[in-house]
Write a protein that holds these residues in place. Structure first.
Motif, PDB file in Angstrom:
ATOM      1  N   GLY A  37       0.818  -1.209   0.000  1.00 18.52           N
ATOM      2  CA  GLY A  37       0.000   0.000   0.000  1.00 18.52           C
ATOM      3  C   GLY A  37       0.850   1.256   0.000  1.00 18.52           C
ATOM      4  N   SER A  38       0.173   2.385   0.167  1.00 15.77           N
ATOM      5  CA  SER A  38       0.827   3.692   0.233  1.00 15.77           C
ATOM      6  C   SER A  38       0.753   4.191   1.663  1.00 15.77           C
ATOM      7  CB  SER A  38       0.125   4.683  -0.688  1.00 15.77           C
ATOM      8  OG  SER A  38       0.254   4.274  -2.031  1.00 15.77           O
ATOM      9  N   PHE A  39       1.899   4.594   2.208  1.00 17.61           N
ATOM     10  CA  PHE A  39       1.972   5.003   3.605  1.00 17.61           C
ATOM     11  C   PHE A  39       2.637   6.378   3.705  1.00 17.61           C
ATOM     12  CE2 PHE A  39       2.160   0.432   3.160  1.00 17.61           C
ATOM     13  CZ  PHE A  39       1.070   0.039   3.925  1.00 17.61           C
ATOM     14  N   PRO A  40       1.965   7.330   4.344  1.00 20.85           N
ATOM     15  CA  PRO A  40       2.533   8.674   4.444  1.00 20.85           C
ATOM     16  C   PRO A  40       3.779   8.725   5.322  1.00 20.85           C
ATOM     17  CG  PRO A  40       0.448   8.535   5.653  1.00 20.85           C
ATOM     18  CD  PRO A  40       0.658   7.221   4.976  1.00 20.85           C
ATOM     19  N   ILE A  41       4.726   9.534   4.890  1.00 20.76           N
ATOM     20  CA  ILE A  41       5.912   9.860   5.675  1.00 20.76           C
ATOM     21  C   ILE A  41       5.815  11.355   5.954  1.00 20.76           C
ATOM     22  CG2 ILE A  41       8.432   9.970   5.765  1.00 20.76           C
ATOM     23  CD1 ILE A  41       8.487   7.770   3.598  1.00 20.76           C
ATOM     24  N   ASN A  42       5.823  11.724   7.217  1.00 18.44           N
ATOM     25  CA  ASN A  42       5.700  13.123   7.607  1.00 18.44           C
ATOM     26  C   ASN A  42       6.926  13.572   8.376  1.00 18.44           C
ATOM     27  OD1 ASN A  42       2.901  13.514   6.749  1.00 18.44           O
ATOM     28  ND2 ASN A  42       2.434  12.058   8.361  1.00 18.44           N
ATOM     29  N   CYS A  43       7.237  14.859   8.278  1.00 24.49           N
ATOM     30  CA  CYS A  43       8.284  15.434   9.110  1.00 24.49           C
ATOM     31  C   CYS A  43       7.764  15.426  10.545  1.00 24.49           C
ATOM     32  CB  CYS A  43       8.614  16.858   8.675  1.00 24.49           C
ATOM     33  SG  CYS A  43       9.898  17.631   9.690  1.00 24.49           S
ATOM     34  N   SER A  44       8.561  14.925  11.470  1.00 29.22           N
ATOM     35  CA  SER A  44       8.110  14.787  12.858  1.00 29.22           C
ATOM     36  C   SER A  44       8.711  15.829  13.795  1.00 29.22           C
ATOM     37  CB  SER A  44       8.462  13.380  13.370  1.00 29.22           C
ATOM     38  OG  SER A  44       9.851  13.161  13.284  1.00 29.22           O
ATOM     39  N   ILE A  45       9.436  16.794  13.243  1.00 31.57           N
ATOM     40  CA  ILE A  45       9.996  17.875  14.052  1.00 31.57           C
ATOM     41  C   ILE A  45       9.463  19.194  13.504  1.00 31.57           C
ATOM     42  CG2 ILE A  45      12.117  19.108  14.680  1.00 31.57           C
ATOM     43  CD1 ILE A  45      13.583  16.441  14.550  1.00 31.57           C
ATOM     44  N   MET A  46       8.863  20.007  14.351  1.00 33.31           N
ATOM     45  CA  MET A  46       8.351  21.306  13.922  1.00 33.31           C
ATOM     46  C   MET A  46       9.497  22.107  13.327  1.00 33.31           C
ATOM     47  SD  MET A  46       6.054  23.388  13.447  1.00 33.31           S
ATOM     48  CE  MET A  46       5.828  25.116  13.198  1.00 33.31           C
ATOM     49  N   CYS A  47       9.434  22.342  12.018  1.00 35.77           N
ATOM     50  CA  CYS A  47      10.576  22.935  11.317  1.00 35.77           C
ATOM     51  C   CYS A  47      10.284  24.306  10.733  1.00 35.77           C
ATOM     52  CB  CYS A  47      11.073  21.972  10.238  1.00 35.77           C
ATOM     53  SG  CYS A  47       9.846  21.544   8.988  1.00 35.77           S
ATOM     54  N   GLY A  48       9.149  24.871  11.033  1.00 35.22           N
ATOM     55  CA  GLY A  48       8.847  26.210  10.544  1.00 35.22           C
ATOM     56  C   GLY A  48       7.511  26.270   9.829  1.00 35.22           C
ATOM     57  N   THR A  49       7.325  27.345   9.058  1.00 34.03           N
ATOM     58  CA  THR A  49       6.022  27.636   8.459  1.00 34.03           C
ATOM     59  C   THR A  49       5.569  26.609   7.430  1.00 34.03           C
ATOM     60  OG1 THR A  49       7.098  29.059   6.841  1.00 34.03           O
ATOM     61  CG2 THR A  49       6.248  30.117   8.839  1.00 34.03           C
ATOM     62  N   GLY A  50       6.469  25.908   6.774  1.00 34.94           N
ATOM     63  CA  GLY A  50       6.085  24.912   5.776  1.00 34.94           C
ATOM     64  C   GLY A  50       6.003  23.497   6.321  1.00 34.94           C
ATOM     65  N   HIS A  51       6.122  23.336   7.635  1.00 36.15           N
ATOM     66  CA  HIS A  51       6.157  22.014   8.265  1.00 36.15           C
ATOM     67  C   HIS A  51       4.942  21.151   7.910  1.00 36.15           C
ATOM     68  CE1 HIS A  51       6.672  18.913  11.303  1.00 36.15           C
ATOM     69  NE2 HIS A  51       5.460  19.183  11.743  1.00 36.15           N
ATOM     70  N   ALA A  52       3.753  21.718   7.940  1.00 40.89           N
ATOM     71  CA  ALA A  52       2.528  20.939   7.704  1.00 40.89           C
ATOM     72  C   ALA A  52       2.497  20.313   6.308  1.00 40.89           C
ATOM     73  CB  ALA A  52       1.302  21.816   7.905  1.00 40.89           C
TER      74      ALA A  52
END
Length: 128
Positions: A104-119
């Motif tokens: 399947g397809s599994f999301p990979i997200n940044c897990s450290i708040m890195c600024g305005t584009g983090h989301a």
């Protein structure tokens, strides 16, 4: 007391925005990369993180074969989380090995708040 609170909030905001900041704005060319074979016969995936993006839009691996996934912060401070496989990489743990047991397809997200584009800092692990 109120001034101190405002000052602390301002410092926290500046630190969060600066976490991804860098003068280097290189971008990667390819959008999809299959995993490469590791020396031990497994698959290897390298997530290269820059300001608010990973170097690929997706990473492909094969179900049932061991995968070594590692995080390389090329710009700023980032983490990588794949919740379905309980993978969480950051500066203290940069590599994990696992065997994907479902396709399947599994999301990979940044897990450290890195600024305005983090989301918007996301990519996908595709298990075939």
């Amino acid at each position: 007391m109120k001034k101190l609170l405002v000052l602390l909030m301002g410092i926290a905001l500046v630190m969060a925005i600066a976490a991804c900041g860098s003068k280097d704005t290189k971008s990667a060319g390819s959008t999809t990369t299959p995993a490469t074979s590791a020396a031990a016969g497994g698959q290897q995936v390298v997530l290269k993180a820059t300001n608010f993006k990973f170097d690929q839009t997706e990473y492909r691996v094969k179900k049932g074969e061991p995968v070594t996934i590692s995080l390389e912060n090329a710009e700023g401070m980032h983490g990588a989380s794949i919740k379905e496989f309980k993978i969480n990489l950051d500066n203290s743990k940069k590599t994990a090995t696992f065997t994907p047991d479902k396709a399947g397809s599994f999301p990979i997200n940044c897990s450290i708040m890195c600024g305005t584009g983090h989301a918007n800092m996301k990519t996908t692990l595709i298990v075939e």
